[in-house]
Design a protein around this motif. Structure first.
Motif, PDB file in Angstrom:
ATOM      1  N   GLY A   1     -24.476 -14.996 -28.803  1.00 54.58           N
ATOM      2  CA  GLY A   1     -24.781 -13.786 -28.041  1.00 54.58           C
ATOM      3  C   GLY A   1     -26.104 -13.816 -27.298  1.00 54.58           C
ATOM      4  O   GLY A   1     -26.618 -12.777 -26.905  1.00 54.58           O
ATOM      5  N   MET A   2     -26.669 -15.017 -27.075  1.00 55.80           N
ATOM      6  CA  MET A   2     -27.908 -15.126 -26.305  1.00 55.80           C
ATOM      7  C   MET A   2     -27.832 -16.350 -25.403  1.00 55.80           C
ATOM      8  O   MET A   2     -27.893 -17.480 -25.866  1.00 55.80           O
ATOM      9  CB  MET A   2     -29.135 -15.227 -27.208  1.00 55.80           C
ATOM     10  CG  MET A   2     -30.436 -15.199 -26.395  1.00 55.80           C
ATOM     11  SD  MET A   2     -31.948 -15.335 -27.389  1.00 55.80           S
ATOM     12  CE  MET A   2     -31.923 -13.802 -28.296  1.00 55.80           C
ATOM     13  N   SER A   3     -27.704 -16.114 -24.111  1.00 55.24           N
ATOM     14  CA  SER A   3     -27.590 -17.206 -23.134  1.00 55.24           C
ATOM     15  C   SER A   3     -28.909 -17.954 -22.999  1.00 55.24           C
ATOM     16  O   SER A   3     -29.972 -17.446 -23.358  1.00 55.24           O
ATOM     17  CB  SER A   3     -27.189 -16.647 -21.777  1.00 55.24           C
ATOM     18  OG  SER A   3     -28.260 -15.897 -21.221  1.00 55.24           O
TER      19      SER A   3
ATOM     20  N   MET B   1     -35.686 -17.608 -19.622  1.00 55.17           N
ATOM     21  CA  MET B   1     -36.278 -16.845 -18.519  1.00 55.17           C
ATOM     22  C   MET B   1     -36.779 -15.459 -18.941  1.00 55.17           C
ATOM     23  O   MET B   1     -37.714 -14.950 -18.346  1.00 55.17           O
ATOM     24  CB  MET B   1     -35.266 -16.689 -17.384  1.00 55.17           C
ATOM     25  CG  MET B   1     -34.673 -18.016 -16.914  1.00 55.17           C
ATOM     26  SD  MET B   1     -35.889 -19.291 -16.514  1.00 55.17           S
ATOM     27  CE  MET B   1     -36.538 -18.649 -15.001  1.00 55.17           C
ATOM     28  N   VAL B   2     -36.144 -14.859 -19.932  1.00 54.77           N
ATOM     29  CA  VAL B   2     -36.526 -13.500 -20.329  1.00 54.77           C
ATOM     30  C   VAL B   2     -37.437 -13.523 -21.554  1.00 54.77           C
ATOM     31  O   VAL B   2     -38.503 -12.914 -21.554  1.00 54.77           O
ATOM     32  CB  VAL B   2     -35.261 -12.634 -20.591  1.00 54.77           C
ATOM     33  CG1 VAL B   2     -35.647 -11.242 -21.064  1.00 54.77           C
ATOM     34  CG2 VAL B   2     -34.380 -12.568 -19.343  1.00 54.77           C
ATOM     35  N   GLN B   3     -37.028 -14.248 -22.597  1.00 60.39           N
ATOM     36  CA  GLN B   3     -37.779 -14.222 -23.855  1.00 60.39           C
ATOM     37  C   GLN B   3     -38.803 -15.340 -23.994  1.00 60.39           C
ATOM     38  O   GLN B   3     -39.636 -15.302 -24.899  1.00 60.39           O
ATOM     39  CB  GLN B   3     -36.812 -14.240 -25.032  1.00 60.39           C
ATOM     40  CG  GLN B   3     -35.961 -12.992 -25.067  1.00 60.39           C
ATOM     41  CD  GLN B   3     -35.297 -12.783 -26.396  1.00 60.39           C
ATOM     42  OE1 GLN B   3     -35.752 -13.292 -27.430  1.00 60.39           O
ATOM     43  NE2 GLN B   3     -34.222 -12.039 -26.401  1.00 60.39           N
ATOM     44  N   GLY B   4     -38.739 -16.338 -23.130  1.00 58.66           N
ATOM     45  CA  GLY B   4     -39.723 -17.420 -23.176  1.00 58.66           C
ATOM     46  C   GLY B   4     -39.579 -18.335 -24.380  1.00 58.66           C
ATOM     47  O   GLY B   4     -40.555 -18.931 -24.839  1.00 58.66           O
TER      48      GLY B   4
ATOM     49  N   GLN C   1     -41.382 -21.862 -28.508  1.00 62.43           N
ATOM     50  CA  GLN C   1     -41.919 -21.074 -27.402  1.00 62.43           C
ATOM     51  C   GLN C   1     -42.028 -22.015 -26.216  1.00 62.43           C
ATOM     52  O   GLN C   1     -42.577 -23.112 -26.340  1.00 62.43           O
ATOM     53  CB  GLN C   1     -43.282 -20.484 -27.749  1.00 62.43           C
ATOM     54  CG  GLN C   1     -43.215 -19.400 -28.792  1.00 62.43           C
ATOM     55  CD  GLN C   1     -44.594 -18.824 -29.099  1.00 62.43           C
ATOM     56  OE1 GLN C   1     -45.606 -19.509 -28.998  1.00 62.43           O
ATOM     57  NE2 GLN C   1     -44.605 -17.567 -29.488  1.00 62.43           N
ATOM     58  N   VAL C   2     -41.506 -21.595 -25.066  1.00 62.16           N
ATOM     59  CA  VAL C   2     -41.453 -22.469 -23.892  1.00 62.16           C
ATOM     60  C   VAL C   2     -42.849 -22.801 -23.375  1.00 62.16           C
ATOM     61  O   VAL C   2     -43.163 -23.974 -23.155  1.00 62.16           O
ATOM     62  CB  VAL C   2     -40.583 -21.831 -22.780  1.00 62.16           C
ATOM     63  CG1 VAL C   2     -40.639 -22.658 -21.506  1.00 62.16           C
ATOM     64  CG2 VAL C   2     -39.140 -21.682 -23.257  1.00 62.16           C
TER      65      VAL C   2
END
Length: 139
Positions: A44-46, A52-55, A116-117
């Protein structure tokens, strides 16, 4: 009993070498695609939401692969993914690719680490993802 994530794979011209079989490095791209599909459809998480959103990301830090039988352009495979081990920040998964006759083409065991990206640093798996991953954990 645990779930098995399944996704279809079409073997295309771009996957094959001049001999007409899948060129082995292309399997690593296909394996990554299975993980990406699992994250989006099974967890459930692309990857878009993660990166891009959560880093955060789920890079492969270790992989072992056995190439059992060749695949050729036009083959339709089914990929199966199971979680073998779940750690604080990592998940070890097994991916099997099967042909139309359920013949084994490939097995791969991957260690995925939540990171973490920006910092490129391992972090604990978010609780929502961990809960979803546990559904696929082999008991």
């Amino acid at each position: 009993m645990s779930l098995v994530f399944r996704t279809p794979i079409s073997i295309r011209f771009a996957h094959c070498d001049p001999a007409g079989i899948v060129f082995y490095p292309r399997y690593f791209e296909l394996i990554n695609g299975v993980v990406e599909d699992w994250c989006a459809q099974g967890l459930g998480m692309s990857f878009h939401e993660m990166h891009m959103v959560q880093g955060i990301g789920l890079p492969t830090v270790h992989i072992e692969t056995d190439f059992v039988k060749t695949s050729v352009m036009g083959d339709e495979l089914i990929a199966e993914l199971r979680v073998i081990k779940l750690g604080r920040a990592s998940a070890t998964v097994e991916i099997r690719m099967l042909g139309q006759e359920q013949d084994l083409r490939l097995t791969a065991r991957l260690v995925l680490v939540m990171a973490q990206v920006q910092e490129r640093k391992a972090i604990a798996l978010p609780s929502a993802l961990r809960e979803q991953m546990q559904i696929y954990l082999v008991s």
